[in-house]
Design an enzyme around this catalytic site. Structure first.
Site, PDB file in Angstrom:
ATOM      1  N   CYS A 195     -37.305-108.479 -42.325  1.00  0.00           N
ATOM      2  CA  CYS A 195     -38.583-108.796 -41.697  1.00  0.00           C
ATOM      3  C   CYS A 195     -39.041-110.165 -41.367  1.00  0.00           C
ATOM      4  CB  CYS A 195     -39.643-108.252 -42.617  1.00  0.00           C
ATOM      5  SG  CYS A 195     -39.489-106.310 -43.063  1.00  0.00           S
TER       6      CYS A 195
ATOM      7  N   HIS B  79     -48.418-112.279 -42.455  1.00  0.00           N
ATOM      8  CA  HIS B  79     -47.541-111.282 -42.365  1.00  0.00           C
ATOM      9  C   HIS B  79     -48.311-109.831 -42.522  1.00  0.00           C
ATOM     10  CE1 HIS B  79     -43.753-109.164 -42.568  1.00  0.00           C
ATOM     11  NE2 HIS B  79     -43.710-108.715 -43.704  1.00  0.00           N
TER      12      HIS B  79
ATOM     13  N   HIS C 163     -45.387-102.729 -38.043  1.00  0.00           N
ATOM     14  CA  HIS C 163     -44.530-103.735 -38.635  1.00  0.00           C
ATOM     15  C   HIS C 163     -43.371-103.536 -37.558  1.00  0.00           C
ATOM     16  CE1 HIS C 163     -42.418-106.218 -40.720  1.00  0.00           C
ATOM     17  NE2 HIS C 163     -42.364-105.694 -42.176  1.00  0.00           N
TER      18      HIS C 163
END
Length: 849
Positions: free
Chosen positions: A160, A292, A328
């Site tokens: 990620c 994030h 995401h």
């Protein structure tokens, strides 16, 4: 002192569920248009499956229609946004692309080609698609060749944080004067293994995610983004439009857990503080943080705690999560979110966190709930965090020249430790002695021994029945029956990790991660370096080719017939960054941590990146390496139609530079080198094995199936760049070491470049290649060869090329028997299977120390 260059953004491209262009993306953001809805792909497997999916038609201008079926969405999306960014930058088809590099961040690349097998659709499996798009690194050579980039590529695989980290590496590429421009791409479609993994971890929310508030849980998204990075003065000189400046970046490791963030937020705190220090600014300078913000309980709480630790004035700083818009995006999250900042902040508006309701316990900041807030933002920070504890932070601005340029003192970079593990043993000394003793590392492997015991043998047979071409190729290897096939391979045997590693837990260690940790431990021991738990001074950069193949296979098996029963243990361990993060957790190392996955010779990229971290004073030490494991089922599937692998039983079948090459013998193992600031090494009394004095990189990637040297031999450029970097003439080189892999194409590239650079001297300078001793250990080949080059520098003995007796040329000084010669300067060269070319110059440790 050297002033760091200003690096600016001169082009952008984006593809998400909000639209196919930057303009559509901007409009969707300002309209607060959330794109998370019931999934068209995954509702058939999972109840309440939500996702932000790219479902609209996409035009891939510039790609011939007949090529589209053999390209997966990772490649297609990466090409599309990369091209759009070049168009916006005014650089498409510009001669400058000959010096433009590509850095890509991904998480699940190459998955689409094997999805028919995982989803029980074997009749849809395409051998051609597997050949073109089936490697993890396929996106790099294909996109590079389609866009005409020739400055070299890197693939960042830190889950990620991948695209955020890719921006940082592009930043460094321009800092070192080798590339004035870099194209940075993040591309990550969502496939079943990713969705099932997060579902198994119970990390998903049944409604759209609402970061920092309400019921915890994330929403999966997919998409791609690209930016063009350019040196500021260069951009101004050509009149480019500037959309922002990347002022600094940093990475770190939590060194805590495979999936959960450190609840003390030490790694996240460290990465933000380091990024601020690299920018030369204090926390009071940051006016907005794009978090994030996944929406999970653990992430949101830890991230909030970290921001409180770093920013005394955090109550006055707006913080928001863009994931509430488009979910995401995993590997492409960072770059898409950065673009979201660059297209909204110039309007004086800060992106809201949509769906915000009641703040959760521990989440008490200004998360810009639901509505845009008016703020004039000069500097902002972009943060991302990943499985395994990979952290990345960027300091940026929407206008250039907002802060003074920082400076650094260029360091000399030494190799002070070396660890190696191969079929010939553990450690440079043992391996060298066994080579001198004439021991053979390879073993005879029988397909019947492992195929008949494969729990998926029925599925294997089903696949062959549905794919006549693949069945024909495999049958050809075994003279009609693949089970009859016997072939040579190099395996790591008779190594007991607990004898060498403290507190080793085999239950958490995959085979490949164990190999990597063993090599790392030995590099530290040989360098006389003790790493204490919590160490922040030592970077860890690993190069990967195929990565944790056996773990990937186990995880894939758990998806069938019911993906709701996916195994949670194998999911994070199947990621490319799992080896580096496993090593960081085992050793408690919190410094810079990155995984590069460019295929063959990926450890060259790790070496170069680690060199830059030390040279620029970002880390005093860097451990750089590569690791591989043999997975014969995967090897047969991916190499069946290839001439690269030698599927023969003869002991001498690996004919490096042979007149009649038959491909390489499979190998496994690992190698890790410790790089260190020369002054630091001398101050602690460390032995300097060699000094890295120059390196070069270039690219001649071509679309799969085209002539390999269609653009000329770019390795020549890499060698000349390395020699210029080192300030050496070609006649000062005492040894050349190649890393080609036993096929004519790779040998011709290396030898042609040597002839072009060295001229008649190529018949006098000894040339070696030690891959025959180890088998081809794909990612670690460069550093395994380096270990024997260091041995030659130390002892004055140059060991010969293994097995080859009839060489392909008589104008090259191949080392056929051991020779005694002082090696003061050595040149190590190689290439990736995708067309990256590497060269590095080493100087004997005792010289100029």
């Amino acid at each position: 002192m050297v002033k760091r260059k200003r690096i600016v953004v001169t082009g952008m491209g984006v593809l998400t569920a909000l639209g196919n262009t930057v303009d559509e993306f901007r409009e969707g953001l300002f309209a607060a248009k959330a794109s998370i809805r019931p999934s068209e792909h995954f509702l058939k497997y999972f109840d309440h499956a939500l996702a932000s999916e790219v479902l609209q038609p996409v035009d891939y201008e510039g790609i011939a229609e007949e090529l589209l079926p053999e390209l997966d969405r990772t490649v297609l999306w990466g090409y599309k946004v990369g091209r759009d960014a070049l168009v916006q930058a005014g650089l498409l088809n510009d001669p400058l692309l000959q010096k433009t590099s590509l850095v890509v961040g991904v998480s699940s690349a190459g998955a689409e080609a094997i999805m028919p097998l995982i989803e029980n659709r074997p009749q849809e499996f395409s051998v051609r698609k597997m050949e073109v798009s089936g490697n993890f690194s396929s996106i790099c050579p294909v996109v590079t060749s389609l866009l005409g980039l020739q400055g070299g590529f890197e693939l960042v695989a830190t889950a990620c944080t991948a695209s955020t980290n890719a921006i940082g590496i592009g930043f460094d590429l321009i800092q070192n004067d080798k590339n004035p421009v870099a194209v940075i791409v993040g591309s990550d479609p969502v496939y079943l293994p990713t969705f099932a993994g997060f579902h198994a971890l119970k990390a998903m929310r049944e409604e759209s995610c609402c970061p920092f508030s309400g019921t915890p849980g994330l929403s999966i998204g997919e998409g791609a983004g690209a930016i063009v990075l350019e040196e500021y003065e260069h951009a101004k000189a050509r009149g480019a439009t500037i959309y922002g400046e990347i002022i600094s970046y940093a990475t770190s490791s939590d060194a805590h857990h495979e999936t959960a963030p450190d609840p003390r937020a030490e790694g996240a705190t460290l990465v933000m503080r380091t990024a601020l220090a690299n920018a030369g600014v204090g926390p009071e300078a940051i006016q907005y943080i794009n978090a994030h913000g996944t929406g999970t309980e653990a992430n949101d709480r830890a991230e909030t705690l970290a921001m409180k630790k770093v920013f005394p004035n955090i109550a006055d700083i707006p913080v928001s999560s863009s994931k509430s818009y488009f979910g995401h995006n995993i590997g492409s999250a960072g770059i898409i979110e950065l673009i979201a900042c660059l297209v909204t902040l110039p309007e004086g508006k800060v992106l809201p966190t949509l769906n915000f309701s009641v703040p959760r316990t521990g989440c008490d900041l200004n998360y810009v709930p639901n509505e845009f807030q008016q703020h004039d933002v000069t500097l902002f920070m972009k943060n991302n965090y990943a499985f395994g504890g990979n952290n990345c932070s960027i300091v940026s601005s929407v206008k250039p020249e907002q802060v003074p340029q920082t400076e650094y003192r260029p360091r000399r970079v030494a190799i002070t430790g070396m660890g190696a593990l191969s079929s010939l043993g553990y450690g440079q000394e043992q391996i060298s002695q066994r080579i001198r003793d004439g021991e053979l590392g390879s073993a005879l492997i029988a397909v019947s021994d492992w195929l008949d015991g494969d729990e998926n043998s029925q599925e294997y047979e089903k696949l062959l029945a549905a794919n006549p071409r693949l069945s024909e190729m495999l049958a050809g290897l075994g003279e009609g029956d693949i089970r009859a096939l016997q072939f040579r391979a190099h395996e790591v045997r008779n190594i007991e990790p607990r004898k060498h590693l403290k507190n080793f837990d085999s239950r958490k260690a995959s085979k490949i991660a164990t190999y990597g940790l063993l090599a790392l431990e030995q590099a530290l021991q040989s360098g006389g370096k003790k790493v204490r738990h919590g160490d922040t001074d030592t970077a860890l950069i690993m190069g990967m080719s195929k990565g944790p193949q056996s773990t990937v296979a186990k995880y894939a098996q758990s998806l069938y017939p019911d993906p709701r029963r996916a195994r949670t243990f194998e999911f994070p361990s199947a990621l490319m960054n799992s080896i580096a993060t496993f090593c960081a957790i085992a050793k408690g190392m919190k410094g810079y941590n990155t995984t590069l996955s460019t295929g063959y010779n990926a450890s060259f990229g790790a070496l170069f990146y680690g060199y830059e971290l030390v040279r620029q004073g970002l880390q005093p030490q860097a451990l750089v390496g590569g690791a591989d494991e043999n997975a014969y089922s995967s090897a047969l599937m991916s190499q069946a139609g290839s001439t690269r692998v030698s599927w023969t039983a003869e002991e001498d079948s690996f004919q490096v530079y042979g007149a009649k090459p038959s491909g390489f013998v499979l190998g496994e193992g690992a190698a890790v080198a410790m790089l260190e600031d020369v002054d630091s090494a001398l101050s602690r009394g460390a032995e300097i094995l060699a000094e890295v004095v120059g390196y070069g990189r270039s690219c001649d990637a071509v679309y799969p199936g085209e002539p390999a040297l269609a653009r000329g031999n770019a390795m020549t450029a890499a060698i000349r760049q390395a020699l210029d970097d080192a300030g050496l003439r070609f006649d000062q080189v005492d040894l050349i070491c190649g890393t080609s892999w036993g096929v004519a194409e790779s040998a011709d590239k290396e030898l042609g470049a040597v002839r072009e650079v060295f001229g008649n001297a190529s018949a006098e300078i000894p040339l070696v290649n030690y891959n025959g001793y180890f088998g081809f250990v794909e990612s670690a080949a460069a550093l395994l060869n380096l270990s024997l080059v260091l041995e030659a520098m130390k002892t004055g003995e140059i060991m010969p090329i293994a097995f080859t007796r009839e060489f392909c040329a008589d104008d090259i000084a191949f080392v056929r028997e051991p020779i005694q010669r002082e090696v003061r300067h050595a040149l190590l060269i190689g290439a990736s299977d995708g067309g990256n070319n590497y060269a590095v110059v080493l100087r004997k440790g005792a010289l100029h120390a």
